[in-house]
Design a protein around this motif. Sequence first.
Motif, PDB file in Angstrom:
ATOM      1  N   THR A 147     -17.857  16.803  38.807  1.00  0.00           N
ATOM      2  CA  THR A 147     -18.857  17.784  39.221  1.00  0.00           C
ATOM      3  C   THR A 147     -20.195  17.457  38.563  1.00  0.00           C
ATOM      4  O   THR A 147     -20.244  16.743  37.559  1.00  0.00           O
ATOM      5  CB  THR A 147     -18.454  19.214  38.835  1.00  0.00           C
ATOM      6  OG1 THR A 147     -18.411  19.330  37.402  1.00  0.00           O
ATOM      7  CG2 THR A 147     -17.097  19.578  39.427  1.00  0.00           C
TER       8      THR A 147
ATOM      9  N   THR B 234     -23.977  23.909  41.089  1.00  0.00           N
ATOM     10  CA  THR B 234     -22.974  22.966  40.592  1.00  0.00           C
ATOM     11  C   THR B 234     -22.179  22.447  41.778  1.00  0.00           C
ATOM     12  O   THR B 234     -21.508  23.216  42.485  1.00  0.00           O
ATOM     13  CB  THR B 234     -22.034  23.627  39.575  1.00  0.00           C
ATOM     14  OG1 THR B 234     -22.806  24.082  38.448  1.00  0.00           O
ATOM     15  CG2 THR B 234     -20.986  22.634  39.089  1.00  0.00           C
ATOM     16  N   TRP B 235     -22.264  21.137  42.008  1.00  0.00           N
ATOM     17  CA  TRP B 235     -21.660  20.482  43.164  1.00  0.00           C
ATOM     18  C   TRP B 235     -20.484  19.616  42.743  1.00  0.00           C
ATOM     19  O   TRP B 235     -20.443  19.101  41.625  1.00  0.00           O
ATOM     20  CB  TRP B 235     -22.685  19.572  43.853  1.00  0.00           C
ATOM     21  CG  TRP B 235     -23.798  20.292  44.517  1.00  0.00           C
ATOM     22  CD1 TRP B 235     -24.948  20.741  43.938  1.00  0.00           C
ATOM     23  CD2 TRP B 235     -23.877  20.635  45.895  1.00  0.00           C
ATOM     24  NE1 TRP B 235     -25.734  21.353  44.871  1.00  0.00           N
ATOM     25  CE2 TRP B 235     -25.107  21.308  46.082  1.00  0.00           C
ATOM     26  CE3 TRP B 235     -23.037  20.450  46.997  1.00  0.00           C
ATOM     27  CZ2 TRP B 235     -25.511  21.786  47.332  1.00  0.00           C
ATOM     28  CZ3 TRP B 235     -23.424  20.921  48.239  1.00  0.00           C
ATOM     29  CH2 TRP B 235     -24.645  21.583  48.396  1.00  0.00           C
ATOM     30  N   MET B 236     -19.541  19.435  43.647  1.00  0.00           N
ATOM     31  CA  MET B 236     -18.587  18.349  43.483  1.00  0.00           C
ATOM     32  C   MET B 236     -19.353  17.037  43.607  1.00  0.00           C
ATOM     33  O   MET B 236     -20.203  16.905  44.488  1.00  0.00           O
ATOM     34  CB  MET B 236     -17.497  18.406  44.541  1.00  0.00           C
ATOM     35  CG  MET B 236     -16.402  19.402  44.259  1.00  0.00           C
ATOM     36  SD  MET B 236     -15.046  19.176  45.442  1.00  0.00           S
ATOM     37  CE  MET B 236     -13.908  20.394  44.830  1.00  0.00           C
TER      38      MET B 236
ATOM     39  N   TRP C 189     -14.862  27.750  44.729  1.00  0.00           N
ATOM     40  CA  TRP C 189     -15.813  26.847  45.368  1.00  0.00           C
ATOM     41  C   TRP C 189     -15.889  27.194  46.852  1.00  0.00           C
ATOM     42  O   TRP C 189     -14.988  27.834  47.400  1.00  0.00           O
ATOM     43  CB  TRP C 189     -15.367  25.393  45.199  1.00  0.00           C
ATOM     44  CG  TRP C 189     -15.337  24.970  43.755  1.00  0.00           C
ATOM     45  CD1 TRP C 189     -14.417  25.340  42.807  1.00  0.00           C
ATOM     46  CD2 TRP C 189     -16.271  24.121  43.094  1.00  0.00           C
ATOM     47  NE1 TRP C 189     -14.721  24.768  41.593  1.00  0.00           N
ATOM     48  CE2 TRP C 189     -15.858  24.014  41.743  1.00  0.00           C
ATOM     49  CE3 TRP C 189     -17.402  23.437  43.507  1.00  0.00           C
ATOM     50  CZ2 TRP C 189     -16.543  23.258  40.808  1.00  0.00           C
ATOM     51  CZ3 TRP C 189     -18.087  22.667  42.580  1.00  0.00           C
ATOM     52  CH2 TRP C 189     -17.660  22.582  41.251  1.00  0.00           C
TER      53      TRP C 189
ATOM     54  N   GLN D 216     -19.938  25.216  43.824  1.00  0.00           N
ATOM     55  CA  GLN D 216     -19.325  26.259  43.008  1.00  0.00           C
ATOM     56  C   GLN D 216     -19.937  27.613  43.318  1.00  0.00           C
ATOM     57  O   GLN D 216     -21.161  27.738  43.471  1.00  0.00           O
ATOM     58  CB  GLN D 216     -19.479  25.935  41.524  1.00  0.00           C
ATOM     59  CG  GLN D 216     -18.652  26.814  40.603  1.00  0.00           C
ATOM     60  CD  GLN D 216     -18.745  26.358  39.162  1.00  0.00           C
ATOM     61  OE1 GLN D 216     -19.831  26.205  38.610  1.00  0.00           O
ATOM     62  NE2 GLN D 216     -17.595  26.141  38.535  1.00  0.00           N
TER      63      GLN D 216
END
Length: 693
Positions: A319, A326-328, A369, A475
Amino acid sequence: MRKLAYAFLSLHLIALMGCDEDLCMKVHHTSEAEGGCNFVFDDGSVVKIKGASCTDSYVVNDSTKWGVKRSSYQTIEQCKDSVIAYKQSLRNLKNIKVPSEVKTVTIGKQVWMAENLNVETAEGSWCYDNKPENCEKYGRLYTWAAAMRLAAGCNEYSCEQAYPHQGLCPSGFHIPTEEEWKTLIATVGGGDVAGKKLKSRSGWRERGNGSDADGFSALPAGYRYYDGYFSNAGYYAYFWSASQDVNGSYSAYGMYLYYILELASMFNYNKRSGYSVRCLQNSNEEREASLVRPSEAGAANKQNQGSVKDSRDGKTYKTVKIGNQTWMAENLNYKTSGSVCYDYKDANCKKYGRLYTWGGAQNACPAGWHLPTEEEWGTLLKNVGGKETADRALKSRHGWNDDGDGFDNYGFSALPAGYRRYYGNFDTAGSSAYFWSASEYASYYAYYMYLIYHYEDADVSYYSKYRGYSVRCLQNSNEERDASLVRPSEAGAANKQNQGSVKDSRDGKTYKTVEIGDLVWMAENLNVKTDEGSWCYDNKPENCEKYGRLYTWAAAMRLAAGCNEYSCEQAYPHQGLCPSGFHIPTEEEWKTLIATVGGGDVAGKKLKSRSGWRERGNGSDAYGFSALPAGLRDYRGYFGNAGYNAVFWSASQGEDDSYDAYNMSLRYGGENAYMRSNYKYDGYSVRCLQKSN
């Protein structure tokens, strides 16, 4: 009348698809329009071509962003030939060599190139009189589109660009806007004397030399007419700006100097003309300084990296935090119905993650998410510097074809996973990346974010939900979302004293009302049955009780059905189907409502009901308007988007198209409210407005 014709889809899709046949699709039907013809597609979108005859078969381009002319063709083969020609023009744009070092001069707070640009292009630029020695002397003459490094069609249509727009300029420089040219003129003393101070000290005919007081050294390069003739070298200097004429898509602004006058002026002329280019250094040096070089990529964002474990299958994903999101940092690889590996090979799932249909992507993300909305993708692009440079900032440093690797400045590491066509073929692995959003465009279309190997920009577009695209999960930000929500017990409380009701004498129904600013609105959707032109969603009576009815524009206005195809006059206020004392609101009255509750960027949140919206799309209902996501019925009879969209008719018809009327729209995935124009045969909700004494 029905026509067999083909349409040239939005041009940014050209690089996204491998086969030309995907780019040309049949037109559903055509209709006469003032000065041309309307072409209506299966998704309900309408394109008008001026000068077109509805008795012919046409191929139509439905996009002006990339500047491809809305051309028409008799056959699918002609359309494909046009696609191939445009792909070649994209390659030509990619292969232009831009200089890395140029002479510059500082004038006031601006840093300008002190010589004319001389970058050769495959099309749209010339040496004066087609003599190479004149390029050495004066630099090249460019059409506006060539200077801006856009497709040639941008000389005929308005084309969007971010600021600053680099165009053909060296890295760190851009094509100056109209305002930036005006700043230069003001800095050297104003329009009456700027010509004298900006012109070079030699080379001008008839005693027209300048003082070159600041070292700008403007040369009398002349120009090339759009019909191919060269003229006035030694007498005139014309310089393009990045600013297009707001009233005419064929022209753009620039600055010119004249041999016998001391003044400098702005002009507005045909984009196909050939003029000189001077580049201006970007004033935001910090933007250039913030670019991380490939060897350092992601290092500045290392402290924001983490991981998440998917409890469903035990997979762990990297992440990364970018801005407040907050991104993968890897593509999702969770198996669902509606997902596949590229080329049906397990090795590609390990390399790229899975490709999902839009439906398959909806609930694919792990707990905590979600699939990002169109707006959330837009926020990401803004956080990494804007659409114009986001491509390289987000792409991985390896794996992209033809020198298409990125810097991966933020650790997002976008992979070129390609896509799967709705009929099963796979394409563009190594060349492109597409990521679904949760946001629908229409019944069969949804938004996605894309990156292309030979572009430096990234953007959001829409296409068929049956395509197979990658998924990046975002997220949930519950704290921020909860903080902005008005609690149900408090929602609308501030506006409680402005609530009332009205009884419709025709059927005895009573509707809640609410006063917002100076306007009194019905706080429920209209539910008056008509003989034709209105429906319950999915033709289920319980949906009329829940959402009210969906009406064509003519039915809502209580006009003949033919008014869905022709402009029909009405007096103001127009009661339509509204109860006595109320009327169908105009476009301006909807705009007044939006402005009263805080403007388009936040009005959606404040007008939407507190429940009933999908994907966390509920509003605060701050004023008691209680907009419900009633969805719509399209002109073909398909129902869609209940729970996701609310669309309300206005009394205002489209200015240039008798088939269209304006409406106010709210969407589940955003806080905004906006006006748009749509097909009158569509079925939308109705809110009535009390007449003002």
